[in-house]
Motif scaffolding. Sequence first.
Motif, PDB file in Angstrom:
ATOM      1  N   SER A 295       0.708  -1.087   0.062  1.00  0.00           N
ATOM      2  CA  SER A 295       0.094  -0.086   0.018  1.00  0.00           C
ATOM      3  C   SER A 295       1.030   1.065  -0.006  1.00  0.00           C
ATOM      4  O   SER A 295       0.638   2.305  -0.762  1.00  0.00           O
ATOM      5  CB  SER A 295      -0.733  -0.037   1.219  1.00  0.00           C
ATOM      6  OG  SER A 295      -1.586   1.222   1.371  1.00  0.00           O
TER       7      SER A 295
ATOM      8  N   ALA B 204       2.280   1.584  -3.537  1.00  0.00           N
ATOM      9  CA  ALA B 204       1.458   1.920  -4.338  1.00  0.00           C
ATOM     10  C   ALA B 204       1.142   3.558  -4.256  1.00  0.00           C
ATOM     11  O   ALA B 204       0.987   4.198  -5.356  1.00  0.00           O
ATOM     12  CB  ALA B 204       0.121   1.435  -4.125  1.00  0.00           C
ATOM     13  N   LEU B 205       1.252   3.965  -2.979  1.00  0.00           N
ATOM     14  CA  LEU B 205       0.918   5.361  -2.773  1.00  0.00           C
ATOM     15  C   LEU B 205       1.976   6.391  -3.401  1.00  0.00           C
ATOM     16  O   LEU B 205       1.807   7.338  -3.856  1.00  0.00           O
ATOM     17  CB  LEU B 205       0.687   5.670  -1.177  1.00  0.00           C
ATOM     18  CG  LEU B 205       0.438   7.152  -0.856  1.00  0.00           C
ATOM     19  CD1 LEU B 205      -0.905   7.709  -1.352  1.00  0.00           C
ATOM     20  CD2 LEU B 205       0.485   7.262   0.811  1.00  0.00           C
TER      21      LEU B 205
ATOM     22  N   ALA C 282       2.013   6.107  -7.225  1.00  0.00           N
ATOM     23  CA  ALA C 282       0.763   6.877  -7.688  1.00  0.00           C
ATOM     24  C   ALA C 282       1.143   8.531  -7.910  1.00  0.00           C
ATOM     25  O   ALA C 282       1.095   9.328  -8.794  1.00  0.00           O
ATOM     26  CB  ALA C 282      -0.456   6.849  -7.046  1.00  0.00           C
ATOM     27  N   HIS C 283       1.807   9.041  -6.628  1.00  0.00           N
ATOM     28  CA  HIS C 283       2.355  10.540  -6.746  1.00  0.00           C
ATOM     29  C   HIS C 283       3.695  10.666  -7.681  1.00  0.00           C
ATOM     30  O   HIS C 283       3.583  11.650  -7.981  1.00  0.00           O
ATOM     31  CB  HIS C 283       2.601  10.734  -5.275  1.00  0.00           C
ATOM     32  CG  HIS C 283       1.391  11.094  -4.331  1.00  0.00           C
ATOM     33  ND1 HIS C 283       0.556  12.297  -4.539  1.00  0.00           N
ATOM     34  CD2 HIS C 283       0.796  10.268  -3.602  1.00  0.00           C
ATOM     35  CE1 HIS C 283      -0.386  11.958  -3.787  1.00  0.00           C
ATOM     36  NE2 HIS C 283      -0.293  10.954  -3.032  1.00  0.00           N
TER      37      HIS C 283
ATOM     38  N   LYS D 128       4.445   9.123 -10.293  1.00  0.00           N
ATOM     39  CA  LYS D 128       4.201   9.100 -11.898  1.00  0.00           C
ATOM     40  C   LYS D 128       3.740  10.421 -12.302  1.00  0.00           C
ATOM     41  O   LYS D 128       3.769  10.634 -13.411  1.00  0.00           O
ATOM     42  CB  LYS D 128       3.117   8.049 -12.083  1.00  0.00           C
ATOM     43  CG  LYS D 128       3.752   6.672 -12.010  1.00  0.00           C
ATOM     44  CD  LYS D 128       2.582   5.726 -12.363  1.00  0.00           C
ATOM     45  CE  LYS D 128       2.915   4.212 -12.572  1.00  0.00           C
ATOM     46  NZ  LYS D 128       2.200   3.211 -12.943  1.00  0.00           N
ATOM     47  N   GLN D 129       3.124  11.097 -11.526  1.00  0.00           N
ATOM     48  CA  GLN D 129       2.723  12.491 -11.879  1.00  0.00           C
ATOM     49  C   GLN D 129       3.886  13.565 -12.372  1.00  0.00           C
ATOM     50  O   GLN D 129       3.664  14.411 -13.001  1.00  0.00           O
ATOM     51  CB  GLN D 129       1.821  13.300 -10.985  1.00  0.00           C
ATOM     52  CG  GLN D 129       0.533  12.393 -10.473  1.00  0.00           C
ATOM     53  CD  GLN D 129      -0.303  13.023  -9.468  1.00  0.00           C
ATOM     54  OE1 GLN D 129      -0.210  14.151  -9.106  1.00  0.00           O
ATOM     55  NE2 GLN D 129      -0.580  12.093  -8.422  1.00  0.00           N
TER      56      GLN D 129
ATOM     57  N   CYS E 299      10.923   3.177  -5.622  1.00  0.00           N
ATOM     58  CA  CYS E 299       9.862   3.475  -6.520  1.00  0.00           C
ATOM     59  C   CYS E 299       9.893   4.777  -7.460  1.00  0.00           C
ATOM     60  O   CYS E 299       9.216   4.545  -8.537  1.00  0.00           O
ATOM     61  CB  CYS E 299       8.770   4.106  -5.525  1.00  0.00           C
ATOM     62  SG  CYS E 299       7.950   3.091  -4.405  1.00  0.00           S
TER      63      CYS E 299
ATOM     64  N   CYS F  91       9.329   4.141 -11.639  1.00  0.00           N
ATOM     65  CA  CYS F  91       8.374   5.185 -12.339  1.00  0.00           C
ATOM     66  C   CYS F  91       9.138   5.470 -13.531  1.00  0.00           C
ATOM     67  O   CYS F  91       8.752   6.473 -14.427  1.00  0.00           O
ATOM     68  CB  CYS F  91       7.971   6.146 -11.433  1.00  0.00           C
ATOM     69  SG  CYS F  91       6.906   5.620 -10.306  1.00  0.00           S
TER      70      CYS F  91
END
Length: 96
Positions: free
Chosen positions: A33, A36-37, A40-41, A43-44, A90, A94
């Motif tokens: 989790s 994943a958080l 997600a941030h 990738k932007q 992470c 990405c």
Amino acid sequence: MKMEKVPTVTAQERRVRAVKGKPVFYDSPRIKSAKALLVAHLKQHRPPKPYDSGVRLRVSWLFPKGRHKGGEYRITKPDTDNLQKMLKDCMTLCGF
């Protein structure tokens, strides 16, 4: 990067089980989790193409107020070295 929740687990908290007498490491649901958080941030904000040279990374981990006063160093878990490791893993995932 503003995140809704700061991860409180690190990659060093991976779990292990024995398969045919050999250790197999895996991520707990909490680690999955947190990763994943972060992904997600991140990738932007990933670059158009992966970096091909060294970069400087400066990170400030901000935790909710509790036993520590604002600006006071945190010396309890989670260890920031291990938080950095998960962040860097992470970032690699990405495409940084």
